[in-house]
Design a protein around this motif. Structure first.
Motif, PDB file in Angstrom:
ATOM      1  N   ALA A   1       2.378   7.827 -16.008  1.00 46.82           N
ATOM      2  CA  ALA A   1       2.639   9.121 -15.306  1.00 46.82           C
ATOM      3  C   ALA A   1       3.491   9.979 -16.415  1.00 46.82           C
ATOM      4  N   THR A   2       4.211   9.498 -17.008  1.00 49.32           N
ATOM      5  CA  THR A   2       5.261   9.943 -18.169  1.00 49.32           C
ATOM      6  C   THR A   2       4.275  10.630 -19.282  1.00 49.32           C
ATOM      7  N   ASN A   3       3.265   9.858 -19.240  1.00 49.42           N
ATOM      8  CA  ASN A   3       2.114  10.051 -20.593  1.00 49.42           C
ATOM      9  C   ASN A   3       0.854  10.815 -20.131  1.00 49.42           C
ATOM     10  N   GLY A   4       1.172  11.347 -18.757  1.00 50.53           N
ATOM     11  CA  GLY A   4       0.172  12.229 -18.457  1.00 50.53           C
ATOM     12  C   GLY A   4      -0.843  11.872 -17.285  1.00 50.53           C
ATOM     13  N   ALA A   5      -0.722  10.838 -16.841  1.00 53.27           N
ATOM     14  CA  ALA A   5      -2.061   9.950 -15.858  1.00 53.27           C
ATOM     15  C   ALA A   5      -1.877  10.990 -14.761  1.00 53.27           C
ATOM     16  N   THR A   6      -2.829  11.247 -14.202  1.00 48.77           N
ATOM     17  CA  THR A   6      -3.095  12.102 -12.830  1.00 48.77           C
ATOM     18  C   THR A   6      -2.654  11.343 -11.447  1.00 48.77           C
ATOM     19  N   PRO A   7      -2.571  11.792 -10.504  1.00 47.71           N
ATOM     20  CA  PRO A   7      -2.434  10.895  -9.378  1.00 47.71           C
ATOM     21  C   PRO A   7      -3.430  10.120  -9.060  1.00 47.71           C
ATOM     22  N   GLU A   8      -4.931  10.662  -9.347  1.00 46.96           N
ATOM     23  CA  GLU A   8      -6.184  10.062  -8.812  1.00 46.96           C
ATOM     24  C   GLU A   8      -6.092   8.744  -9.898  1.00 46.96           C
ATOM     25  N   GLU A   9      -5.748   8.866 -11.144  1.00 45.16           N
ATOM     26  CA  GLU A   9      -5.863   7.988 -11.995  1.00 45.16           C
ATOM     27  C   GLU A   9      -4.682   6.598 -11.634  1.00 45.16           C
ATOM     28  N   LEU A  10      -3.745   6.976 -11.108  1.00 46.71           N
ATOM     29  CA  LEU A  10      -2.546   5.925 -10.835  1.00 46.71           C
ATOM     30  C   LEU A  10      -3.035   5.415  -9.315  1.00 46.71           C
ATOM     31  N   LYS A  11      -3.723   6.059  -8.567  1.00 49.73           N
ATOM     32  CA  LYS A  11      -4.067   5.647  -7.157  1.00 49.73           C
ATOM     33  C   LYS A  11      -5.457   4.422  -7.753  1.00 49.73           C
TER      34      LYS A  11
ATOM     35  N   ALA B   1      -3.447   1.521  -8.297  1.00 52.85           N
ATOM     36  CA  ALA B   1      -3.052   1.092  -7.067  1.00 52.85           C
ATOM     37  C   ALA B   1      -3.954   0.494  -6.108  1.00 52.85           C
ATOM     38  N   GLN B   2      -5.339   0.751  -6.144  1.00 57.86           N
ATOM     39  CA  GLN B   2      -6.404   0.428  -5.312  1.00 57.86           C
ATOM     40  C   GLN B   2      -6.664  -1.059  -5.965  1.00 57.86           C
TER      41      GLN B   2
ATOM     42  N   GLU C   1       0.732  -1.043   0.141  1.00 52.80           N
ATOM     43  CA  GLU C   1      -0.162  -0.091  -0.123  1.00 52.80           C
ATOM     44  C   GLU C   1       0.880   1.254   0.004  1.00 52.80           C
ATOM     45  N   HIS C   2       1.866   1.187   0.926  1.00 53.00           N
ATOM     46  CA  HIS C   2       2.793   2.350   0.964  1.00 53.00           C
ATOM     47  C   HIS C   2       3.476   2.725  -0.404  1.00 53.00           C
ATOM     48  N   MET C   3       3.813   1.732  -0.984  1.00 50.27           N
ATOM     49  CA  MET C   3       4.677   1.479  -2.353  1.00 50.27           C
ATOM     50  C   MET C   3       3.755   1.825  -3.266  1.00 50.27           C
ATOM     51  N   LEU C   4       2.503   1.594  -3.366  1.00 49.37           N
ATOM     52  CA  LEU C   4       1.767   1.868  -4.646  1.00 49.37           C
ATOM     53  C   LEU C   4       1.257   3.333  -4.515  1.00 49.37           C
ATOM     54  N   PHE C   5       0.789   3.737  -3.517  1.00 46.17           N
ATOM     55  CA  PHE C   5       0.183   4.903  -3.247  1.00 46.17           C
ATOM     56  C   PHE C   5       1.342   5.983  -3.392  1.00 46.17           C
ATOM     57  N   GLY C   6       2.613   5.491  -2.737  1.00 43.76           N
ATOM     58  CA  GLY C   6       3.697   6.489  -2.923  1.00 43.76           C
ATOM     59  C   GLY C   6       4.006   6.844  -3.977  1.00 43.76           C
ATOM     60  N   ALA C   7       3.968   5.736  -4.969  1.00 44.99           N
ATOM     61  CA  ALA C   7       4.430   5.663  -6.295  1.00 44.99           C
ATOM     62  C   ALA C   7       3.386   6.783  -7.103  1.00 44.99           C
ATOM     63  N   ALA C   8       2.100   6.447  -6.757  1.00 46.55           N
ATOM     64  CA  ALA C   8       1.166   7.255  -7.558  1.00 46.55           C
ATOM     65  C   ALA C   8       1.152   8.847  -7.171  1.00 46.55           C
ATOM     66  N   THR C   9       1.479   9.237  -5.806  1.00 47.55           N
ATOM     67  CA  THR C   9       1.719  10.517  -5.556  1.00 47.55           C
ATOM     68  C   THR C   9       3.037  11.224  -6.124  1.00 47.55           C
ATOM     69  N   SER C  10       3.998  10.513  -6.279  1.00 50.46           N
ATOM     70  CA  SER C  10       5.447  10.662  -6.431  1.00 50.46           C
ATOM     71  C   SER C  10       5.476  11.112  -8.103  1.00 50.46           C
TER      72      SER C  10
END
Length: 203
Positions: free
Chosen positions: A180-190, A193-194, A93-102
């Motif tokens: 993320a490089t292609n423009g995905a938002t933190p919300e989309e990456l989360k 992750a979920q 959880e920490h890893m995936l949500f950290g990735a989505a944010t960072s």
């Protein structure tokens, strides 16, 4: 007869802040990749000339690897700190949500410089590519070891293949970096992750 004083060049501090210069170099590499970053790009961003770059950091390859070390030790780094979480689920959880944010943080280039660097290196930069692949592999091995520990402690089901699970999670993280490089938002990456967490094996 000696006056007991040193020549003015001895012990003279560098005319620039090495850490700040390295941060600027990291930003250039992150945006342009190893091959795309020219020495002119780097020296301009770092505010130094080429002789100073060589004297302080060595060649371009050495500068890049130092920049990667800085990247992995940033306060917002998430991968290795996540391994210290008390359960396997919390690690992931920490890893995936950290990735989505960072990875989608607008305060710096998007994605992951390690993933992007390995994908974009030419044959001429084979040494750099090999070093980046080795770092990714080290990360996967560290995650596998943490998952193995969790399985031995009864925190994961006994039939979980930790090698496959670590590789799967690494693949998700690399995919998130590319998105993320292609423009995905933190919300989309989360959301990614979920979904991954929803299917994570638990006791």
């Amino acid at each position: 007869m000696s006056t007991g004083t040193c020549p003015p060049s001895v012990g003279r501090p560098r005319a620039f802040d090495m850490e700040k210069a390295l941060e600027k170099a990291l930003e250039v590499f992150w945006k342009k990749g190893y091959d795309g970053a020219s020495l002119s790009d780097l020296t301009e961003a770092m505010g130094i000339n080429k002789p100073s770059l060589y004297a302080a950091f060595g060649n371009k390859e050495q500068l890049f690897l130092k920049a990667i070390e800085l990247y992995e030790n940033r306060p917002c780094a998430f991968f290795y700190p996540a391994l210290q979480q008390p359960t396997a689920y919390l690690v992931v959880e920490h890893m995936l949500f950290g990735a989505a944010t960072s990875m989608a943080d607008t305060s710096h280039p998007h994605g992951c410089v390690v993933v992007q660097g390995a994908l974009s290196c030419s044959e001429a930069a084979a040494t750099v590519k090999a070093a980046l692949i080795a770092r990714r592999r080290d990360g996967e091995l560290a995650l596998r070891a943490r998952l193995e520990q969790a399985r031995e402690q009864g925190d994961l089901p006994a039939d979980v293949d930790t090698t496959i699970l670590a590789r799967y999670l690494g693949t998700v993280l690399q995919g998130m970096a590319i998105q993320a490089t292609n423009g995905a938002t933190p919300e989309e990456l989360k959301q990614v992750a979920q979904l991954t967490l929803d299917n994570f094996p638990r006791r």
